[in-house]
Design a protein around this motif. Sequence first.
Motif, PDB file in Angstrom:
ATOM      1  N   ALA A  33       4.644  33.738 -52.559  1.00  0.00           N
ATOM      2  CA  ALA A  33       4.354  32.453 -53.185  1.00  0.00           C
ATOM      3  C   ALA A  33       5.471  31.402 -53.272  1.00  0.00           C
ATOM      4  O   ALA A  33       5.440  30.495 -53.180  1.00  0.00           O
ATOM      5  N   GLU A  47      -7.444  45.403 -61.857  1.00  0.00           N
ATOM      6  CA  GLU A  47      -6.748  44.543 -62.906  1.00  0.00           C
ATOM      7  C   GLU A  47      -5.114  44.998 -62.740  1.00  0.00           C
ATOM      8  O   GLU A  47      -4.840  46.194 -63.101  1.00  0.00           O
ATOM      9  N   TRP A  68       0.162  28.554 -59.012  1.00  0.00           N
ATOM     10  CA  TRP A  68       0.319  29.881 -59.014  1.00  0.00           C
ATOM     11  C   TRP A  68       0.692  30.497 -60.165  1.00  0.00           C
ATOM     12  O   TRP A  68      -0.096  31.531 -60.669  1.00  0.00           O
ATOM     13  N   GLU A 108       3.808  39.587 -54.082  1.00  0.00           N
ATOM     14  CA  GLU A 108       3.371  38.246 -54.078  1.00  0.00           C
ATOM     15  C   GLU A 108       4.046  37.184 -54.969  1.00  0.00           C
ATOM     16  O   GLU A 108       3.762  35.979 -54.324  1.00  0.00           O
ATOM     17  N   GLU A 109       5.092  37.387 -55.701  1.00  0.00           N
ATOM     18  CA  GLU A 109       5.928  36.456 -56.046  1.00  0.00           C
ATOM     19  C   GLU A 109       6.816  36.215 -55.089  1.00  0.00           C
ATOM     20  O   GLU A 109       7.091  34.844 -54.632  1.00  0.00           O
ATOM     21  N   ARG A 149      10.338  35.960 -61.018  1.00  0.00           N
ATOM     22  CA  ARG A 149      10.601  34.424 -60.958  1.00  0.00           C
ATOM     23  C   ARG A 149      11.805  33.837 -61.298  1.00  0.00           C
ATOM     24  O   ARG A 149      12.440  32.956 -60.588  1.00  0.00           O
ATOM     25  N   ARG A 160       6.902  40.553 -63.387  1.00  0.00           N
ATOM     26  CA  ARG A 160       6.828  39.046 -62.540  1.00  0.00           C
ATOM     27  C   ARG A 160       7.873  38.230 -63.351  1.00  0.00           C
ATOM     28  O   ARG A 160       8.252  37.203 -62.542  1.00  0.00           O
ATOM     29  N   ARG A 190     -16.175  39.942 -65.383  1.00  0.00           N
ATOM     30  CA  ARG A 190     -15.180  40.461 -66.171  1.00  0.00           C
ATOM     31  C   ARG A 190     -14.642  39.534 -67.032  1.00  0.00           C
ATOM     32  O   ARG A 190     -14.337  39.765 -68.280  1.00  0.00           O
TER      33      ARG A 190
END
Lengths: 381, 351
Positions: free
Chosen positions: A85, A9, B345, A81-82, A22, A18, B264
Amino acid sequence: MPVRFELYELPPTTRVLRGEVRDFLRAELGDRPPARRAPSWGGFDREFSRKVGARGWIGMTWPTRYGGHERSVLERYVVLEEMLAAGAPVSAHWVADRQSGPLLLRFGTEAQRARFLPAIARGELAFAIGMSEPDSGSDLASIRTRAERVPGGYRVNGTKVWTSNIHRSDFMIALFRTHHDPAKKHEGLTQFLVDTKAPGITIRPIIDLAGSHHFNMVLFEDVFVPEEMRVGEEGAGWKQVTTELALERSGPERYLSSLVLLVELIREVGKDPGERAAPVVGRLVAHLVTLRQMSLSVAGMLEAGDNPNLEAAVVKDVGTTFEQEIPEVVHALTGVEPTLASGTDLAQALGYLVQHAPSFSLRGGTREILRGIIARGLGLR
Amino acid sequence: MNELRAILADVVTRLFTERVTREVRQSAESGMWPDALWTAVEENGLTLPLVPEARGGAGGTWADAYIVVSAAGRHAVPLPLPETIVAAWLLARADLEVPTGPLALAPAQRDDDVRLTPATGGWRLSGTARRVPWGGSARHVVVVTAVDGRAMVARAAAGGFGVEPDRNLALEPRDTLVFDRTPVTAAPAGAGVPPDAAWQYGALARAAQIAGGVDAILKSATRYATERRQFGKPIGAFQAIQQNLAVLAGHVAAADIAAAHAFRAADRGDALFEIGVAKARTGEAAGIGASIAHQVHGAIGFTYEHDLQFVTRRLWSWRAEFGGEAWWAATLGREVALWGADALWPTLTAR
């Protein structure tokens, strides 16, 4: 089974980061159309990379004394990943950030680190990878390009191929043969830093099936590479390149390449997708969510200092299968004709991805090679 | 995996490896209740991971329950252990007593009409619950339903309703239960427990069982491929076999993480979306996985004599129970369509 994915996680502290990424991407990319986001990490834009570097998002995990930012693997994961994406044009720093920099950090000399890492982290140095040769693709250990010892360094002769973006890169990290013994092909390989402007290097473009130029053939004719540009010990190249390939295979770029097309498909089916589209879209989303958890698990293993080579091979195999399936699903569901520069955003994104999808399971190790690695992990080889 | 979970995993693996023999599975298939096995499972405290210690449970989490439920799938345990774990959790959350003995979970069909009505001195249950897993073998059936839009949990004792026996492909009981003003104990469901909790958490349990089941058939197929020799070498030395087993390994990894992810989410509360992801993804892994495992095992794997079928017949049933891939994928598809394309997303990364 020997393949072990522990659920991982992201810590809540990554939420702020994040958000910052963005905001940055919104400001930089604006309303860039989907077809221009579709190249994903294939887009090369030095100015963009310098801005990313200025934000501290290249070399994030490296020590500050080399221009890094000593942040966690997971924070870096969030940035990656941002970027993916959003379909940001990250190519000018992608290779150096992902593998060349970490390789130098691990195996390079102090002088190499001091010279290259800060500039990479600023987004100012673009790197290419010199592995494949005309007769050596999946069988990488069979490469023949020779680096012979000469006073003060090495003289290189041979040919590299499929060398992405070297025509606009500053350096390449190349694997050459420094010792030849046909019975021990994995030995006698050595990695070098090569200045792409060095005399004796000829770069010939190879145009891909979509008419784009990112591939090249690189000819080395008596190219002098100074001693201080050797990376690691002579003969240690195979071990190092295996480490490098693991880095190349472990990231989120191995399942997100077609995300833009999935997004456009969801736009196309609208708020009420109907009985035909709903399960098809939902199935893809189930795969997407699962792959993200698998990819995060690999990041968690890297953060813990483990060596998830096998798990990275699994994510890349399952991930590229997913990436390649999305254009097929769009065909089956919408029947839209893939286009080059006309038609809807969906049609254009499809046009790009249909043509580029074949490469997804070739680059960074073919599907067959990866499945061989997995089979070895299962104890079959 | 934390240390307690590792110990739990060791306990269940040892117990199931020793006790869930071919004879036990075969006897259960002939209709015999595996009483000794059930007693061992109950005595080891495996039925109540989600029940607070004050009520005699283990006071654990869904992540703990995942260890037990996936192991039940891996070993093709012929007991309503997953059902009991979920049903006991529902009872405890509703502040109802958790009885000993096996529990069944109903309704197992989306469109069953089971009504709970107040009566003098308690509650009555009426209607038909079709194909309830182990409905006729359980000592109590736990039913979740809505009364005036509010989720209620009811507990019906065996003997208080009619049973029409049936079975799934693995010959596990799937009995239709007929309630006719059956007196039951009932209470409002715990906070956050939805009226379709039996369906949702039944699907969650099946996802974990499938994840365990596909892991078991990968192990079996890998072992077979190293032992079986043709053309002078183990068949696992052939690339065609290696590549197929690598594909199976990918599905096993995906099924495991999709199911664990949903468990979870269940610890956090609203897990509907993650349950959908898990049931859709594991269902696909079940189909492809069983196909590859059988192909690798050849003709011997197609016989009753070989143990492979104990798992694959369960996988073929479990993937459809509590909603198959089509139902759950459609639910997910409608959900993300409502979010809208540009929210996909951001929403996924915020969960």
